[in-house]
Design a protein around this motif. Structure first.
Motif, PDB file in Angstrom:
ATOM      1  N   GLU A 132       0.814  -1.215   0.000  1.00  0.00           N
ATOM      2  CA  GLU A 132       0.000   0.000   0.000  1.00  0.00           C
ATOM      3  C   GLU A 132       0.852   1.272   0.000  1.00  0.00           C
ATOM      4  O   GLU A 132       0.342   2.365  -0.219  1.00  0.00           O
ATOM      5  N   HIS A 133       2.159   1.133   0.233  1.00  0.00           N
ATOM      6  CA  HIS A 133       3.072   2.279   0.269  1.00  0.00           C
ATOM      7  C   HIS A 133       3.733   2.562  -1.084  1.00  0.00           C
ATOM      8  O   HIS A 133       4.419   3.577  -1.223  1.00  0.00           O
ATOM      9  N   LEU A 134       3.565   1.703  -2.060  1.00  0.00           N
ATOM     10  CA  LEU A 134       4.377   1.765  -3.273  1.00  0.00           C
ATOM     11  C   LEU A 134       3.901   2.842  -4.243  1.00  0.00           C
ATOM     12  O   LEU A 134       2.758   2.855  -4.672  1.00  0.00           O
ATOM     13  N   TYR A 135       4.821   3.717  -4.623  1.00  0.00           N
ATOM     14  CA  TYR A 135       4.510   4.740  -5.615  1.00  0.00           C
ATOM     15  C   TYR A 135       4.447   4.140  -7.019  1.00  0.00           C
ATOM     16  O   TYR A 135       3.750   4.658  -7.891  1.00  0.00           O
ATOM     17  N   HIS A 136       5.181   3.059  -7.241  1.00  0.00           N
ATOM     18  CA  HIS A 136       5.211   2.401  -8.562  1.00  0.00           C
ATOM     19  C   HIS A 136       4.897   0.910  -8.384  1.00  0.00           C
ATOM     20  O   HIS A 136       5.770   0.055  -8.605  1.00  0.00           O
ATOM     21  N   PRO A 137       3.676   0.581  -7.986  1.00  0.00           N
ATOM     22  CA  PRO A 137       3.360  -0.817  -7.669  1.00  0.00           C
ATOM     23  C   PRO A 137       3.488  -1.761  -8.851  1.00  0.00           C
ATOM     24  O   PRO A 137       3.825  -2.926  -8.678  1.00  0.00           O
ATOM     25  N   GLY A 138       3.253  -1.273 -10.056  1.00  0.00           N
ATOM     26  CA  GLY A 138       3.375  -2.138 -11.229  1.00  0.00           C
ATOM     27  C   GLY A 138       4.798  -2.614 -11.424  1.00  0.00           C
ATOM     28  O   GLY A 138       5.045  -3.797 -11.680  1.00  0.00           O
ATOM     29  N   ALA A 139       5.761  -1.713 -11.280  1.00  0.00           N
ATOM     30  CA  ALA A 139       7.168  -2.071 -11.445  1.00  0.00           C
ATOM     31  C   ALA A 139       7.631  -3.004 -10.338  1.00  0.00           C
ATOM     32  O   ALA A 139       8.346  -3.981 -10.591  1.00  0.00           O
ATOM     33  N   VAL A 140       7.221  -2.727  -9.104  1.00  0.00           N
ATOM     34  CA  VAL A 140       7.641  -3.569  -7.984  1.00  0.00           C
ATOM     35  C   VAL A 140       6.990  -4.950  -8.090  1.00  0.00           C
ATOM     36  O   VAL A 140       7.627  -5.967  -7.780  1.00  0.00           O
ATOM     37  N   TRP A 141       5.752  -4.993  -8.550  1.00  0.00           N
ATOM     38  CA  TRP A 141       5.084  -6.292  -8.741  1.00  0.00           C
ATOM     39  C   TRP A 141       5.880  -7.173  -9.701  1.00  0.00           C
ATOM     40  O   TRP A 141       6.122  -8.352  -9.434  1.00  0.00           O
ATOM     41  N   GLN A 142       6.298  -6.608 -10.816  1.00  0.00           N
ATOM     42  CA  GLN A 142       7.086  -7.372 -11.779  1.00  0.00           C
ATOM     43  C   GLN A 142       8.434  -7.774 -11.174  1.00  0.00           C
ATOM     44  O   GLN A 142       8.955  -8.865 -11.445  1.00  0.00           O
ATOM     45  N   GLN A 143       8.991  -6.907 -10.351  1.00  0.00           N
ATOM     46  CA  GLN A 143      10.243  -7.231  -9.664  1.00  0.00           C
ATOM     47  C   GLN A 143      10.043  -8.439  -8.751  1.00  0.00           C
ATOM     48  O   GLN A 143      10.861  -9.366  -8.729  1.00  0.00           O
ATOM     49  N   TRP A 144       8.950  -8.452  -7.997  1.00  0.00           N
ATOM     50  CA  TRP A 144       8.667  -9.588  -7.112  1.00  0.00           C
ATOM     51  C   TRP A 144       8.535 -10.886  -7.892  1.00  0.00           C
ATOM     52  O   TRP A 144       9.080 -11.913  -7.506  1.00  0.00           O
ATOM     53  N   LEU A 145       7.821 -10.841  -9.006  1.00  0.00           N
ATOM     54  CA  LEU A 145       7.653 -12.054  -9.804  1.00  0.00           C
ATOM     55  C   LEU A 145       8.999 -12.549 -10.329  1.00  0.00           C
ATOM     56  O   LEU A 145       9.248 -13.756 -10.395  1.00  0.00           O
ATOM     57  N   GLY A 146       9.856 -11.615 -10.691  1.00  0.00           N
ATOM     58  CA  GLY A 146      11.186 -11.999 -11.163  1.00  0.00           C
ATOM     59  C   GLY A 146      12.064 -12.585 -10.073  1.00  0.00           C
ATOM     60  O   GLY A 146      12.979 -13.359 -10.359  1.00  0.00           O
TER      61      GLY A 146
END
Length: 215
Positions: A132-146
């Protein structure tokens, strides 16, 4: 109108306003997000985080984290290795998983900023009260999947949006470091798009398993 910070859709609408901020919602993934112009500056955000007093010896805090630790641990094979993303100044979840035979690397943009931990792959990635704190949740989501190996688990804790009436009275939105708000529909959208197995545990624990290298 703004692009959705999670799925990048331009199909967004005004959702709610209060005395301090305006909120928008994506029609595609249902994410609710704060007007980007009304987010805190990094120094202000860090000052808020410095007020957090999470302590590994706090029984109440451990009980809170156990709502993720226990169901996640039930999914893991022995001696799994994971990453606690956004672990904060007093890492505790990693200690709890260590007690169960698993090892956990740490990363936090403010408190454990060593990016070396972001260059590996893991059996699990956890993020408790982080998304809920992420300014760029889309980028971090892809980072997590990677960061996840095939079959690996992503374990999250965050409160979920229900509807605009409940949102208008929701204390969770009043924390100025909370800038994106997920719902069950948002996670269902992501699970379908990224070929993830999705489980909801209670009201605020979400487990997702990587089932395809395409995710």
């Amino acid at each position: 109108m703004y692009h959705c910070p999670l799925c990048q859709s331009t199909d967004t609408r005004h959702y709610h306003s209060d005395k301090r901020r305006d909120y928008f919602q994506c029609f595609d993934c249902q994410l609710v997000f704060v007007d980007p112009k009304q987010r805190l500056a990094p120094a202000e955000e860090k000052a808020e985080y410095d007020l957090h007093e999470n302590d590994a010896s706090d029984i109440g805090y451990r009980k809170f984290l156990s709502r993720l630790v226990n169901p996640l641990a039930n999914k893991l094979v022995a001696n799994s290795h994971g990453l606690d993303f956004g672990c904060g100044p007093g890492p505790t979840l990693s200690l709890m998983l260590s007690d169960l035979g698993h090892t956990t690397a740490l990363y936090d943009v403010y408190f454990y900023p060593d990016k070396g931990s972001l260059h590996n792959q893991y059996d699990y990635v956890t993020a408790t009260e982080v998304i809920e704190h992420l300014y760029h949740p889309g980028a971090v989501w892809q980072q997590w999947l990677g960061l996840l190996k095939m079959g690996g688990w992503l374990g999250l804790m965050t409160k979920l949006v229900k509807d605009v009436e409940a949102f208008s009275k929701w204390h969770y939105k009043n924390d100025l470091t909370h800038v994106v708000f997920f719902s069950r529909e948002t996670f269902e959208f992501l699970a379908k798009r990224d070929k993830l197995h999705l489980e909801f545990i209670g009201n605020d624990v979400i487990l997702l398993r990587k089932t395809s290298n395409e995710s």
